[in-house]
Design an enzyme around this catalytic site. Structure first.
Site, PDB file in Angstrom:
ATOM      1  N   ASP A 254      -5.001   0.647   1.256  1.00 29.11           N
ATOM      2  CA  ASP A 254      -5.543  -0.692   1.007  1.00 29.11           C
ATOM      3  C   ASP A 254      -6.973  -0.632   0.483  1.00 29.11           C
ATOM      4  O   ASP A 254      -7.399  -1.529  -0.248  1.00 29.11           O
ATOM      5  CB  ASP A 254      -5.456  -1.544   2.278  1.00 29.11           C
TER       6      ASP A 254
ATOM      7  N   SER B 274       0.835  -1.211   0.000  1.00 31.45           N
ATOM      8  CA  SER B 274       0.000   0.000   0.000  1.00 31.45           C
ATOM      9  C   SER B 274       0.868   1.259   0.000  1.00 31.45           C
ATOM     10  O   SER B 274       0.363   2.353  -0.246  1.00 31.45           O
ATOM     11  CB  SER B 274      -0.952   0.004   1.198  1.00 31.45           C
ATOM     12  N   HIS B 275       2.161   1.124   0.288  1.00 31.89           N
ATOM     13  CA  HIS B 275       3.040   2.299   0.309  1.00 31.89           C
ATOM     14  C   HIS B 275       4.327   2.085  -0.482  1.00 31.89           C
ATOM     15  O   HIS B 275       5.324   2.752  -0.257  1.00 31.89           O
ATOM     16  CB  HIS B 275       3.310   2.739   1.752  1.00 31.89           C
TER      17      HIS B 275
ATOM     18  N   HIS C 177      -6.043   3.690   4.148  1.00 27.91           N
ATOM     19  CA  HIS C 177      -6.698   4.252   2.965  1.00 27.91           C
ATOM     20  C   HIS C 177      -6.114   3.632   1.690  1.00 27.91           C
ATOM     21  O   HIS C 177      -6.833   3.332   0.730  1.00 27.91           O
ATOM     22  CB  HIS C 177      -6.502   5.773   2.964  1.00 27.91           C
TER      23      HIS C 177
ATOM     24  N   LEU D  81       5.008 -12.714  14.634  1.00 29.17           N
ATOM     25  CA  LEU D  81       5.182 -11.417  15.294  1.00 29.17           C
ATOM     26  C   LEU D  81       4.951 -10.329  14.256  1.00 29.17           C
ATOM     27  O   LEU D  81       5.216 -10.540  13.069  1.00 29.17           O
ATOM     28  CB  LEU D  81       6.640 -11.258  15.748  1.00 29.17           C
TER      29      LEU D  81
HETATM   30  P1  NDP Z   1      -1.525  -3.955   8.810  1.00 34.40           P
HETATM   31  O1  NDP Z   1      -2.841  -4.064   9.473  1.00 34.40           O
HETATM   32  O2  NDP Z   1      -1.309  -4.721   7.565  1.00 34.40           O
HETATM   33  O3  NDP Z   1      -0.358  -4.384   9.811  1.00 34.40           O
HETATM   34  C1  NDP Z   1      -0.205  -3.708  11.015  1.00 34.40           C
HETATM   35  C2  NDP Z   1       0.919  -4.334  11.831  1.00 34.40           C
HETATM   36  O4  NDP Z   1       0.479  -5.583  12.333  1.00 34.40           O
HETATM   37  C3  NDP Z   1       2.185  -4.621  11.035  1.00 34.40           C
HETATM   38  O5  NDP Z   1       3.283  -4.382  11.856  1.00 34.40           O
HETATM   39  C4  NDP Z   1       2.034  -6.103  10.665  1.00 34.40           C
HETATM   40  O6  NDP Z   1       3.281  -6.754  10.474  1.00 34.40           O
HETATM   41  C5  NDP Z   1       1.316  -6.638  11.864  1.00 34.40           C
HETATM   42  N1  NDP Z   1       0.447  -7.763  11.564  1.00 34.40           N
HETATM   43  C6  NDP Z   1      -0.492  -7.845  10.588  1.00 34.40           C
HETATM   44  N2  NDP Z   1      -1.127  -9.016  10.654  1.00 34.40           N
HETATM   45  C7  NDP Z   1      -0.590  -9.701  11.697  1.00 34.40           C
HETATM   46  C8  NDP Z   1      -0.830 -10.980  12.276  1.00 34.40           C
HETATM   47  N3  NDP Z   1      -1.754 -11.803  11.813  1.00 34.40           N
HETATM   48  N4  NDP Z   1      -0.066 -11.336  13.337  1.00 34.40           N
HETATM   49  C9  NDP Z   1       0.879 -10.505  13.834  1.00 34.40           C
HETATM   50  N5  NDP Z   1       1.150  -9.290  13.327  1.00 34.40           N
HETATM   51  C10 NDP Z   1       0.427  -8.885  12.281  1.00 34.40           C
HETATM   52  O7  NDP Z   1      -1.150  -2.418   8.551  1.00 34.40           O
HETATM   53  P2  NDP Z   1      -2.127  -1.202   8.302  1.00 34.40           P
HETATM   54  O8  NDP Z   1      -3.029  -1.587   7.200  1.00 34.40           O
HETATM   55  O9  NDP Z   1      -2.707  -0.749   9.564  1.00 34.40           O
HETATM   56  O10 NDP Z   1      -1.082  -0.098   7.781  1.00 34.40           O
HETATM   57  C11 NDP Z   1      -0.426  -0.296   6.552  1.00 34.40           C
HETATM   58  C12 NDP Z   1       0.606   0.763   6.322  1.00 34.40           C
HETATM   59  O11 NDP Z   1      -0.033   2.003   6.010  1.00 34.40           O
HETATM   60  C13 NDP Z   1       1.539   1.075   7.490  1.00 34.40           C
HETATM   61  O12 NDP Z   1       2.860   0.969   7.032  1.00 34.40           O
HETATM   62  C14 NDP Z   1       1.236   2.513   7.867  1.00 34.40           C
HETATM   63  O13 NDP Z   1       2.338   3.269   8.317  1.00 34.40           O
HETATM   64  C15 NDP Z   1       0.753   3.043   6.529  1.00 34.40           C
HETATM   65  N6  NDP Z   1      -0.045   4.249   6.715  1.00 34.40           N
HETATM   66  C16 NDP Z   1       0.522   5.463   6.457  1.00 34.40           C
HETATM   67  C17 NDP Z   1      -0.178   6.621   6.669  1.00 34.40           C
HETATM   68  C18 NDP Z   1       0.452   7.956   6.469  1.00 34.40           C
HETATM   69  O14 NDP Z   1      -0.196   8.954   6.744  1.00 34.40           O
HETATM   70  N7  NDP Z   1       1.682   8.041   6.000  1.00 34.40           N
HETATM   71  C19 NDP Z   1      -1.566   6.596   7.122  1.00 34.40           C
HETATM   72  C20 NDP Z   1      -2.053   5.273   7.391  1.00 34.40           C
HETATM   73  C21 NDP Z   1      -1.314   4.137   7.174  1.00 34.40           C
HETATM   74  P3  NDP Z   1       3.800  -7.096   8.968  1.00 34.40           P
HETATM   75  O15 NDP Z   1       4.148  -5.768   8.363  1.00 34.40           O
HETATM   76  O16 NDP Z   1       4.976  -7.981   9.144  1.00 34.40           O
HETATM   77  O17 NDP Z   1       2.661  -7.753   8.258  1.00 34.40           O
HETATM   78  O1  PYC Z   2      -2.888   4.587   3.577  1.00 34.47           O
HETATM   79  O2  PYC Z   2      -4.127   5.726   4.969  1.00 34.47           O
HETATM   80  C1  PYC Z   2      -3.183   5.642   4.176  1.00 34.47           C
HETATM   81  C2  PYC Z   2      -2.350   6.837   3.931  1.00 34.47           C
HETATM   82  C3  PYC Z   2      -2.659   8.128   4.167  1.00 34.47           C
HETATM   83  C4  PYC Z   2      -1.570   8.882   3.775  1.00 34.47           C
HETATM   84  C5  PYC Z   2      -0.631   8.034   3.311  1.00 34.47           C
HETATM   85  N1  PYC Z   2      -1.115   6.788   3.424  1.00 34.47           N
END
Ligand code: NDP
Ligand code: PYC
Length: 342
Positions: free
Chosen positions: A193, A52-53, A191, A309
């Site tokens: 995803d 997603s990034h 967002h 993890l």
């Molecule tokens: P996920 O829900 O995919 O994962 C969240 C965390 O949980 C990760 O560290 C992941 O590890 C871990 N994880 C996921 N599934 C499991 C599981 N079954 N057991 C154990 N650990 C698990 O991430 P999000 O969708 O919440 O976020 C995705 C990305 O979007 C992030 O990198 C976030 O920084 C980015 N983002 C950026 C924003 C911005 O403003 N710049 C805004 C919002 C999000 P692993 O990575 O190893 O799967």
């Molecule tokens: O995936 O939610 C997101 C996001 C917002 C800004 C950058 N990534």
């Protein structure tokens, strides 16, 4: 008659992808310094399977640069505020070059005082957050970072969106393994995803978002077109999202997720907000013991049956990418080569 099918994906080495993205960024208005940082960040996400990034974000970066919303050549201004406090004005540029500009000072302060924070404002963060914290843990420090984004999340119990997707990332060293790292949006789903699901025509699991009438929906397009996301975990995720707004915006001097208006910049995609990083030197309390205690915690988690993890999937994907090259959609790669002028 035999048919030759072109492979849907190709493989590219990390260094090659960084060089390719560097050229793309420079061709679209960033300085070589900013391009180097963004290219490394984006290629790292792609290498680790943080799709997603990864390169998925390139069109968004380029349209935001073309819109004039962000300054791709910004030079951050670092202020040494106090023994444990560094402030960075990202000068309407990206957050990662701001972090890079003050990183050495932050580490020096954390090692001297035991704890230090970096408050970045006037910044655009469009990336995964783990690349900002993981390197600190690789040098024995504990790091926590939060960043707010753009209004698209309905606070628990409210009727309309206000918060951003507001991720929290944490990294800690451990004695016999890779650092412990998690990085999660405080929305039920990032967002990015939702956009990917909409593009693939997939439905979302229940509980992720609402449509323009505030009704629960599993249709990503309904969320993107006038709908909104929900926090993860009801009131608990909502409280964490509120905390991120306070730390990443109120404390840094950045915009809240609802405070900026990009309507005059068609094509703008990057939230103009703030970011906070807190770095702790655990040797001040526990010497080498902290990393050993982390290791013990992981051992006990495995002992009770835990198989995965946070960070494990990413590191597995990284190892595979390092061995076989980064797998990337062939058409996407060809497009990148084209806009890089290769
Ligand atoms: P996920 O829900 O995919 O994962 C969240 C965390 O949980 C990760 O560290 C992941 O590890 C871990 N994880 C996921 N599934 C499991 C599981 N079954 N057991 C154990 N650990 C698990 O991430 P999000 O969708 O919440 O976020 C995705 C990305 O979007 C992030 O990198 C976030 O920084 C980015 N983002 C950026 C924003 C911005 O403003 N710049 C805004 C919002 C999000 P692993 O990575 O190893 O799967
Ligand atoms: O995936 O939610 C997101 C996001 C917002 C800004 C950058 N990534």
């Amino acid at each position: 008659m035999s048919q030759v099918h072109e492979q849907a994906t190709a493989r590219i080495g990390f260094t090659e992808l960084v060089a390719l993205l560097h050229q793309v960024f420079v061709n679209h208005g960033t300085s070589p310094e900013v391009a180097a940082i963004l290219a490394h960040n984006c290629a790292s996400a792609e290498r680790d399977g943080a799709h997603s990034h990864g390169v998925f974000r390139i069109p968004g970066y380029l349209s935001t640069l073309a819109s004039g919303w962000v300054d791709g050549k910004a030079v951050p201004v670092v202020t040494d505020v106090a023994s444990g406090f560094v402030r960075v004005d990202a000068a309407n540029g990206f957050a990662q070059p701001a972090l890079e500009a003050a990183r050495a000072l932050l580490v020096e302060k954390a090692r001297s005082a035991g704890i230090a924070l970096m408050a970045i404002h006037n910044s655009h963060h469009f990336a995964a957050l783990w690349p900002d914290v993981e390197p600190f843990a690789e040098e024995g420090l504990v790091a926590l970072s939060v960043v707010n984004s753009m209004t698209c999340v309905v606070p628990h119990g409210a009727d309309r969106p206000l918060f951003g997707t507001n991720p929290i990332a944490f990294a800690a060293p451990r004695a016999d393994g890779l650092p412990i790292v998690f990085d999660l949006a405080t929305s039920a789903i990032a967002h990015g995803d939702v956009q990917i699901a909409a593009r693939k025509g997939e439905r979302l699991p229940p509980g992720m978002g609402v449509d323009s009438l505030g009704q629960p929906t599993q249709d990503p397009k309904a969320i993107l077109e006038g709908g909104a996301l929900l926090p993860f975990g009801g009131h608990k995720g909502s409280a964490l999202s509120m905390m991120v707004e306070l730390l990443a915006a109120a404390l840094t001097g950045g915009n809240f997720s609802f405070e900026f208006n990009w309507a005059d910049h068609p094509g703008a995609r990057t939230p103009w907000t703030g970011q906070l990083l807190i770095v702790i030197d655990p040797s001040k309390t526990a010497g080498q013991a902290f990393a050993e205690r982390s290791q013990e915690l992981v051992r006990q988690m495995h002992a009770v049956g835990l198989r995965r993890l946070p960070g494990d999937r990413r590191h597995r994907t990284r190892a595979k990418s390092q061995e076989q090259g980064i797998e990337i959609d062939r058409k996407e790669l060809e497009h990148l080569q084209e806009i890089a002028g290769l």
